[in-house]
Design a protein around this motif. Structure first.
Motif, short mmCIF file in Angstrom:
data_model
loop_
_atom_site.label_atom_id
_atom_site.label_comp_id
_atom_site.label_asym_id
_atom_site.label_seq_id
_atom_site.Cartn_x
_atom_site.Cartn_y
_atom_site.Cartn_z
N ILE A 1 -19.04 -4.23 50.55
CA ILE A 1 -20.48 -4.28 50.87
C ILE A 1 -21.13 -5.30 49.95
CG2 ILE A 1 -22.62 -2.95 51.09
CD1 ILE A 1 -21.00 -0.40 51.25
N GLN B 1 -27.92 -1.05 54.16
CA GLN B 1 -26.49 -0.81 53.89
C GLN B 1 -26.15 0.66 54.15
OE1 GLN B 1 -26.47 -2.24 49.88
NE2 GLN B 1 -25.98 -4.35 50.44
N GLY C 1 -23.21 -11.55 50.17
CA GLY C 1 -21.90 -11.98 50.69
C GLY C 1 -21.25 -13.02 49.80
N GLY D 1 -23.12 -3.03 41.83
CA GLY D 1 -24.54 -2.68 41.66
C GLY D 1 -25.07 -1.79 42.76
N GLU E 1 -33.58 -1.66 35.77
CA GLU E 1 -33.52 -3.12 35.89
C GLU E 1 -34.88 -3.79 35.93
OE1 GLU E 1 -32.30 -3.27 40.63
OE2 GLU E 1 -31.77 -4.95 39.36
N GLN F 1 -24.93 -7.66 49.83
CA GLN F 1 -26.12 -8.24 50.45
C GLN F 1 -25.91 -9.73 50.63
OE1 GLN F 1 -29.35 -10.47 51.06
NE2 GLN F 1 -28.76 -10.49 48.90
C1 F6R Z 1 -29.73 -4.41 41.95
C2 F6R Z 1 -29.03 -5.46 42.65
C3 F6R Z 1 -27.62 -5.75 42.27
C4 F6R Z 1 -26.80 -6.16 43.49
C5 F6R Z 1 -25.40 -6.59 43.06
C6 F6R Z 1 -24.53 -6.94 44.25
O1 F6R Z 1 -31.01 -4.22 42.45
O2 F6R Z 1 -29.57 -6.11 43.50
O3 F6R Z 1 -27.05 -4.67 41.61
O4 F6R Z 1 -26.73 -5.08 44.36
O5 F6R Z 1 -25.48 -7.70 42.21
O6 F6R Z 1 -25.07 -7.97 44.98
P1 F6R Z 1 -24.60 -8.25 46.46
O7 F6R Z 1 -25.02 -7.09 47.28
O8 F6R Z 1 -25.29 -9.52 46.86
O9 F6R Z 1 -23.12 -8.40 46.43
#
Ligand code: F6R
Length: 609
Positions: A347, A408, A351, A302, A489, A349
């Protein structure tokens, strides 16, 4: 992002502290603790986990006393565990402190204090502040706090208690929020208004550099030189839910506006504005190690995947290493060509994203060295990667990622500069230029976010459209991908991002009269070509909104409207160009009546395949 609560008055402190901390739970936390003045002694109770764990620990034996401070911790330095939870004390236990933020120079201070015989119990940056209080104690609470403030660098809200002057709490702040609540014979301290509005609505907001001495009978505010400061008291009329969002209508909007701070925090300890250099003390890579890397994979899902695409441009152009970017759910099943000279950067957010974790495990199995870039200390990505670079965006609550994305891409740019210098592919002068530019970003982002009326108008104008297109070349294309995802989204408008030069190979057929096309034009080396692509869509009577640097008159001539961003380096531009796209998506979703923070069918953390 940690939560802070303080109480001094006539009632028992502990129940208020626990209640106030529960009102800050929405900020995210991994451990909690309180310190209460029991008679002449400070009693400290803290533990990892939810507030219930702390409540259970002290059930039947609540600290008794009318003065206390409490804290919910979102780990930044040191994993979540009992020892790392706040409050922190010095070795004698006579000084305690809670802290929100980052003490940038804590390692140097810690070494000096250890040499003097101080014994540290935690891995946190905060603990140095408690030891410094003891070390610099001169018999006067205010004066010692001021001495401590002269020693520490970084960002903070800090709240202190000491057994030597038990009828006072002192607090101060820099780049982190702190509010004071005023009661009758009692006063309150908190990092955020929800913690105190059940007890008082009369508050004032502390400004950077102010030091407040809070007693049951009053609050005295001064600056570091002792000059008294008179504060304007205001009466909060928000309800509890609005207060959690800091007065913003949605968490997403609040998080968009938190970007200057998230960016500043992520640069802390890495960007040295004086020497104009980048350091990653947590990596300690050497030129030899970097010379041995012949390929980098960036893997994510994402929005984090879009940050990875930006990262590819950075690493290839500044560090001259071949980079492949993969969607984690593809990478894990495609037998990637990996060996011991491959670096795999994941990467995430949260984890905790299932596909990203599986990809990380696959890369490790195949022998790659691994680096996690994540926002959550102690998350699975942090635990399982060989090394970790944290983004310090603070908890992200809205499903649509905003501040996590900007931090990021910032982390990827800092990393590329760092690696470029180690590999000798990036000259010193150019690196300095970039670091100088980075130093200006928090203020520029702040400025941009103060002028959004035009974006609101566009969003309302085009909120009823069925389709939208985002075009750009090079880094602008990478940002366009994120802009389209944001719009899809949360507003459910069908949106596509295209590399501008690719449009005429098929998609141009979809460009008809009135279709909104957002064209990003911040990349100087492909600027003219982007403007030609803009003219192609304009010729099909699309409505073109261009995004470019302040002062760009050419865009004005060709586009229907231009959203200007502050002038910056082409590599830094993505940090700013994405902001109008986030806001366009937000206001379009708002106009369409969508559930902005919780879009349909989506979850914040995707922990299933
Ligand atoms: C879109 C969004 C998702 C996340 C994806 C990965 O706004 O938030 O596309 O980026 O699900 O999530 P993480 O970064 O937590 O691995």
């Amino acid at each position: 992002m940690c939560g802070i609560v303080g109480y001094i008055g006539k009632e028992q402190a502990a129940p208020f502290l626990l209640d106030g901390m529960s009102k800050l739970e929405y900020r995210g936390y991994d451990s909690a603790g309180i310190a209460v003045m029991e008679g002449a002694k400070i009693r400290l109770e803290k533990c990892v986990g939810r507030l219930e764990a702390l409540r259970a620990k002290i059930a039947g034996d609540m600290p008794v006393g009318t003065i206390g401070i409490g804290h919910t911790r979102w780990a930044t330095h040191g994993r979540p565990c009992d020892r790392n939870s706040h409050p922190h004390a010095d070795s004698s236990g006579k000084f305690v402190v809670v802290h929100n933020g980052i003490i940038e120079n804590y390692l140097v201070l810690k070494e000096q204090l250890i040499e003097k015989g101080h014994v540290f119990l935690s891995e946190t940056d905060t603990e140095v502040v408690a030891h410094l209080m003891a070390d610099l104690w001169d018999g006067d609470f205010e004066s010692t706090v001021k001495k401590v403030l002269k020693e520490i660098k970084g960002s903070y809200s800090l709240v202190f208690m000491t057994e030597y002057e038990p009828k006072k709490i002192i607090c101060t702040k820099k780049d982190n929020p702190l509010v004071i609540g005023l009661g009758e014979g009692e006063n309150f301290i908190a990092s955020d208004i929800p913690a105190i509005i059940s007890r008082t609505r009369r508050t004032f907001i502390m400004s950077d550099g102010e030091i407040a001495t809070v007693s049951a009978d009053g609050v005295w505010v001064q600056d570091i030189n002792g000059t008294p400061i008179s504060k304007k008291v205001f009466v909060v009329n928000w309800n509890a839910e609005a207060a959690e969002k800091g007065g913003f209508e949605h968490f997403m909007l609040k998080e968009i506006y938190e970007q200057p701070k998230a960016i500043r925090d992520t640069m802390t300890g890495r960007v040295d504005k004086e020497t104009e250099t980048i350091a990653f003390p947590e990596l300690n890579w050497t030129p030899e190690m970097m010379a041995s890397i012949n390929k980098i994979f960036i893997v994510a899902c994402g929005t984090a995947y879009h940050a990875g695409i930006v990262g590819k441009y950075y690493l290839e152009q500044l560090a001259r290493v071949p980079v492949e970017v993969d969607i984690a759910s593809e990478f894990r099943y495609r037998s990637p060509l990996i060996d011991g000279n491959t670096l795999c950067i994941v990467i995430s957010q949260s984890g905790e994203t299932s596909d990203t974790l599986a990809a990380l495990r696959e890369a490790k199995k195949l022998g790659a060295r691994t680096l996690g870039v994540t926002n959550v200390v102690g998350s699975a990505v942090a635990r399982e990667s060989d090394q970790v670079v944290y983004t310090y965006a603070g908890p992200e609550i809205a499903v649509a990622s905003t501040k996590a994305y900007t931090t990021q891409i910032l982390a990827m740019l800092m990393l590329a500069i760092y690696v470029g210098r180690l590999r000798g592919t990036l000259g010193e002068a150019r690196a300095k230029e970039l670091v100088h530019g980075l130093g200006l970003v928090p203020e520029q982002v702040h400025e941009l976010l103060e002028n959004v009326d035009q974006i609101k108008v566009f969003a309302r104008q085009y909120a009823s459209c069925e389709d939208a297109f985002f075009l750009g070349r090079s880094l602008d294309y990478a940002v366009a991908l994120e802009g389209a995802l944001k719009l899809k989204e949360i507003s459910y408008i069908h949106a596509e991002a295209y590399a501008a030069g690719e449009l005429k190979h098929g998609t141009l057929a979809l460009i008809v009269e009135g279709v909104p096309v957002i064209v990003l034009a911040t990349q100087s080396d492909v600027y003219d070509k982007t403007v030609s692509n803009l003219q192609e869509v304009k010729a099909r009577e699309a409505v073109v909104i261009a995004i470019g640097f302040v002062g760009d008159e050419v865009l004005k001539q060709h586009a229907d409207s231009v959203i200007y961003i502050p002038k910056t380096d082409k590599y830094i531009a993505p940090l700013m160009a994405v902001l109008p796209l986030q806001l366009l998506a937000y206001y379009a979703a708002l106009t369409r009546g969508c559930d902005v923070d919780k879009p349909r069918n989506l979850a914040k953390s995707v922990t299933v395949e």
